[in-house]
Design a protein around this motif. Structure first.
Motif, short mmCIF file in Angstrom:
data_model
loop_
_atom_site.label_atom_id
_atom_site.label_comp_id
_atom_site.label_asym_id
_atom_site.label_seq_id
_atom_site.Cartn_x
_atom_site.Cartn_y
_atom_site.Cartn_z
N TYR A 178 37.12 41.64 40.89
CA TYR A 178 38.25 41.08 41.63
C TYR A 178 39.34 40.53 40.72
N ARG A 179 38.97 40.00 39.58
CA ARG A 179 39.99 39.50 38.66
C ARG A 179 40.85 40.64 38.13
N GLU A 188 42.82 38.94 49.17
CA GLU A 188 41.37 38.93 49.29
C GLU A 188 40.70 39.02 47.91
N ARG A 241 40.83 35.55 46.51
CA ARG A 241 39.84 34.69 47.16
C ARG A 241 38.44 34.98 46.64
N ARG A 242 38.08 36.26 46.59
CA ARG A 242 36.74 36.61 46.14
C ARG A 242 36.55 36.37 44.64
N GLY A 243 37.65 36.43 43.90
CA GLY A 243 37.56 36.22 42.46
C GLY A 243 37.59 34.77 42.05
N GLY A 244 37.65 33.87 43.03
CA GLY A 244 37.59 32.45 42.72
C GLY A 244 38.92 31.78 42.47
N ASP A 245 40.03 32.49 42.67
CA ASP A 245 41.35 31.88 42.47
C ASP A 245 41.89 31.45 43.83
N ALA A 246 41.33 30.35 44.32
CA ALA A 246 41.68 29.88 45.67
C ALA A 246 43.15 29.47 45.76
#
Length: 422
Positions: free
Chosen positions: A366-367, A399, A402-407
């Protein structure tokens, strides 16, 4: 002396019967409903040297089709290549030749000049706007039609088509109120005008008017579906309204029925199917094995000619984990990017990064997906399609963040999107 069509344009090589069939074909094409090809075939059977009948048939078989259908378009060019005609007809022949070579910008410019010389040439205007859509040229979607409007009045044949095309051009340039008014005027004149209905649907999509959009699309469905060759895309819009309300079942019902029941392998239809399923994929919705048949269709299509289509093929391969097929798409885009001309630039600057971003998303990286998509999103208009279709890039980016942790990025992009669609 040549006969003329309903707009006073000369028709080289046409008999009176063929000219009448031409007018019926153009009227059907203007409303995206009926049998324009059947009328053109009748005109050609009557008058084999009828230049514009071959040209329009060629356009219709080259745009949004598949390699099998496109061969018909190439044959149409072969027929007219040796026929002499008017300056306007020569411009159309040049545009058709450019399309056969895959040079969409050259075809668009040839038709731009044709419509400047003769603003009542509704075929030049309608095919030209289709090419503007393929090029993602929002300004020309509007201005190509706006330039010609002074030559038109409500009583003229095809005026509803002019208003429908104006509506789409205005919507893509953000003039939503004027766009909706023009689209509704077109539908008042010709309720079967699928392009005008789609333009109003675009306005509602961009303004997040989803309940109203469903009501608009669900009213008098036979009028805009029966005999329409644009119904799939309008059902796609209907499905988007359902998805925007979280109604996955409503979207799947449209997918299983009018959108993909026939397993169409026409490029425009496949893009609609892939774009809809990918949106549900991003939502984490269970779509069963629906990806499989679509991916099977994309395996049989060539890649590298139009990056927008390739990105949607990548969605099907990423969702089904087809590594070899995904690599084939990337290789074709890389080869296209190494070439010359506009298509190479688009593949290099937009197509490849988007396809790689979708591929990375499918692989769970995701990143990497965020980095790739974030770098190209602002210039994605060159990719082709409409704002509503290209929205899938932002949806994937949100998305992935979000899934990669960058809220924080996901929240910022969500807020940005909400403001743009308010």
């Amino acid at each position: 002396m040549s006969l003329t069509d309903a707009h006073g344009l000369p028709l080289t090589g046409a008999s009176r019967a063929a000219a009448d069939a031409w007018d019926r074909a153009v009227a059907a094409y203007n409303r995206y409903a009926g049998d324009p090809v059947g009328e053109l075939d009748a005109a050609i059977a009557d008058s084999p040297g009828f230049i514009m009948a071959h040209v329009l048939k060629g356009y219709m078989h080259l745009l949004g089709s598949n390699p099998r259908v496109a061969r018909v378009g190439r044959r149409c060019l072969e027929v007219v290549a040796g026929l002499d005609g008017t300056a306007g007809e020569r411009a159309h022949k040049a545009a058709l030749a450019a399309l056969v070579e895959g040079d969409i910008p050259a075809a668009a410019r040839a038709l731009e000049d044709a419509a400047i010389a003769e603003p009542r040439d509704i075929v030049a205007l309608q095919i030209g706007q289709t090419l503007d859509f393929l090029l993602g040229d929002s300004r020309m979607l509007r201005d190509r039609i706006g330039r010609a409007l002074p030559a038109w009045s409500r009583g003229m044949p095809g005026y509803h088509a002019m208003q429908g095309m104006l509506a789409f051009g205005l919507e893509e340039t953000g003039a939503y109120g004027r766009a909706e008014a023009a689209g509704r005027l077109a539908l008042e004149i010709e309720p079967r005008n699928g392009w005008a209905r789609h333009a109003v649907a675009h306005v509602m999509e961009m303004q997040d008017r989803r309940e109203e959009g469903i009501a608009f699309m669900r009213q008098d469905v036979p009028t805009w579906t029966e005999g329409s060759f644009f119904a799939v895309h309008n059902w796609w819009h209907t499905a988007l309204f359902h998805l925007g309300l979280g109604d996955v079942d409503g979207a799947l019902e449209a997918f299983d029925g009018p959108i993909f029941a026939d397993r169409s392998d026409l490029a425009f239809d496949m893009v609609d199917a892939a774009g809809l399923l990918w949106r549900m994929h991003l939502m984490g919705a269970d779509v069963g094995d629906r990806w499989t048949d679509l991916a099977d269709l994309y395996v049989r299509q060539p890649h590298g000619a139009y990056a927008f289509d390739d990105a949607h093929a990548m969605m099907a391969f990423a969702a089904t984990g087809r590594r070899d097929e995904a690599d084939a798409v990337l290789a074709a885009l890389e080869q296209a990017a190494a070439g010359q001309g506009d298509a190479a630039v688009v593949a290099r600057e937009v197509g490849l990064p988007v396809a790689r971003g979708i591929d990375a998303f499918g692989a769970g990286d995701y990143r990497a997906s965020v980095a790739l998509l974030r770098a190209v999103r602002s210039g994605a208009a060159r990719f082709g399609g409409s704002h509503a279709q290209r929205d899938i890039i932002d949806l994937t980016l949100i998305e992935a963040a979000r899934r990669g942790g960058d809220a924080a990025l996901a929240e910022a992009l969500t807020a940005e999107r909400a403001i743009a669609r308010g």
